[in-house]
Design an enzyme around this catalytic site. Structure first.
Site, PDB file in Angstrom:
ATOM      1  N   SER A 299       0.797  -1.226   0.000  1.00 32.92           N
ATOM      2  CA  SER A 299       0.000   0.000   0.000  1.00 32.92           C
ATOM      3  C   SER A 299       0.828   1.274   0.000  1.00 32.92           C
ATOM      4  CB  SER A 299      -0.941   0.017   1.217  1.00 32.92           C
ATOM      5  OG  SER A 299      -0.205  -0.044   2.422  1.00 32.92           O
TER       6      SER A 299
ATOM      7  N   ASP B  23      -2.812   8.623   7.698  1.00 31.17           N
ATOM      8  CA  ASP B  23      -3.786   7.725   8.326  1.00 31.17           C
ATOM      9  C   ASP B  23      -3.048   6.878   9.357  1.00 31.17           C
ATOM     10  OD1 ASP B  23      -2.486   5.678   6.938  1.00 31.17           O
ATOM     11  OD2 ASP B  23      -4.106   5.352   5.500  1.00 31.17           O
TER      12      ASP B  23
ATOM     13  N   HIS C   4       0.080   5.194   7.052  1.00 24.63           N
ATOM     14  CA  HIS C   4       0.806   5.722   5.894  1.00 24.63           C
ATOM     15  C   HIS C   4       1.202   7.181   6.072  1.00 24.63           C
ATOM     16  CE1 HIS C   4      -1.921   2.489   4.424  1.00 24.63           C
ATOM     17  NE2 HIS C   4      -0.805   2.086   3.833  1.00 24.63           N
TER      18      HIS C   4
END
Length: 373
Positions: free
Chosen positions: A44, A334, A337
């Protein structure tokens, strides 16, 4: 901002002439004519939208993701704006790569490269099983083979091989093998099977196999990132930390993983006879602004901009989450990240950082060497 600039200057170094000359003799990469292709593999941290096309919870396709992207809309990037591959492309003056699953990736756009990454995956196939349909690293490499077949039909096999050999490659793996596998629950199969040092040694050996597969598929300029400070992300602070201190076991894991990754890459390059792989010590890069966020113009490295619960570190960022007004002053977007601004610092260090962060050379040195061959 002056303090941010001073970090970049401090992290920058010029390799000694002898090192540069040695590298010129050793590196057998054909000269890239025009813009080089760029290929991205991993999780991600580098996924730019492949998971939008999958049935999975590991998606970033709803607000407020993308709030600072040029379109101000979610794109599938786990960021408020641009992610690391975007910023590398910008640094090199190249077009951004499209997700491999994007229907727009056809014709001449294939020659720009492709992003094969998928949020939730790891080095191991049992990492991220809770996310169901994600593109595991073995499948990403199979997609890379399929990509080469498509390009070969477009420009022929010889030109395709040249394009791949001359390309820049970024691969980011390892963090999920700890966070979404080993440490995913108080008791996991991998915890029962391995101690943290044993597990680290195991995933490093598996990562080596992945890099060899990438080499066998033609990759010759590969940036290999380690994990960030796993115990210091807001999700870990909310879950396991006391008084805002980084969680001990995940930090221990990251402290073992990153140096062993550098050692493995040194060994692999020695075996192959050239510096095809470059180790990116993401933990050291992020430690700088996590340990002293104010020096880089951040107000906090503990609280996420988007989230809920302690440190905004519980659950995931979603339309009902708490949302900060100024993303420029937060390290984390978040619970997991970095913000776009934190990613910019990371990419600046990838481009011009010293051997402390980039081994055996930084991206600007790679660009300079390849332009001389």
């Amino acid at each position: 901002m002056a303090k941010y600039s001073s970090f970049v200057t401090a992290a920058t170094t010029h390799l000694p002439l002898a090192v540069v000359l040695t590298a010129l003799l050793l590196v057998a990469v054909p000269k890239a004519h025009g813009a080089r292709a760029f290929f991205v593999f991993g999780d991600s941290l580098v996924d730019n939208g492949n998971n939008n096309y999958l049935i999975t919870d590991a998606r970033a396709d709803s607000p407020p993701y993308g709030i600072d992207y040029p379109t101000h809309r979610p794109t599938g990037r786990f960021s408020n704006g641009f992610n690391i591959p975007d910023l590398i492309s910008q640094k090199l003056g190249a077009e951004p790569t499209l997700p491999y699953l994007s229907p727009e990736l056809t014709g001449d756009k294939l020659l720009v490269g492709a992003n094969f990454a998928s949020a939730g995956i790891g080095i191991l196939n049992d990492t991220g099983i809770q996310f169901a349909s994600i593109i595991r690293i073995g499948q990403q490499l199979e997609n890379f083979q399929e990509y080469q077949s498509k390009v070969s039909a477009l420009i022929g096999p010889d030109q395709t091989q040249r394009l791949v050999n001359q390309a820049l490659v970024l691969i980011t793996l390892g963090g999920n093998d700890y966070v979404n596998n080993y440490f995913f629950a108080p008791v996991t199969a991998r915890r029962l099977q391995y101690t943290i040092p044993q597990f680290t040694k195991y995933i490093i050996s598996e990562y080596r196999k992945i890099l060899m597969n990438l080499y066998n598929l033609g990759a010759r300029r590969v940036l290999v990132t380690g994990s960030g400070p796993l115990g210091c992300v807001p999700s870990q602070l909310a879950l396991a930390a006391a008084n805002g201190e980084c969680a001990n076991e995940p930090q221990q894991a990251a402290a073992l993983y990153n140096p062993q990754l550098v050692q493995m890459i040194q060994s692999l390059n020695q075996e192959l006879g050239s510096d095809y792989f470059v180790a990116v010590n993401a933990m050291l890069m992020q430690n700088d602004f996590i340990s002293n966020p104010q020096a880089f113009g951040f107000i906090t490295s503990k609280v996420a901009c988007c989230g809920q619960g302690p440190y905004n570190g519980v659950g995931v960022c979603n339309p009902t989450s708490n949302l900060c007004d100024d993303r420029e002053i937060y390290v984390f977007w978040d619970p997991f990240h970095p913000t776009e601004r934190a990613n910019k610092i990371i990419v600046e260090t990838i481009y011009s950082g010293s051997e402390k962060y980039m081994h055996p050379m930084n991206l600007s040195t790679i660009v300079a060497l390849d332009s001389m061959i």
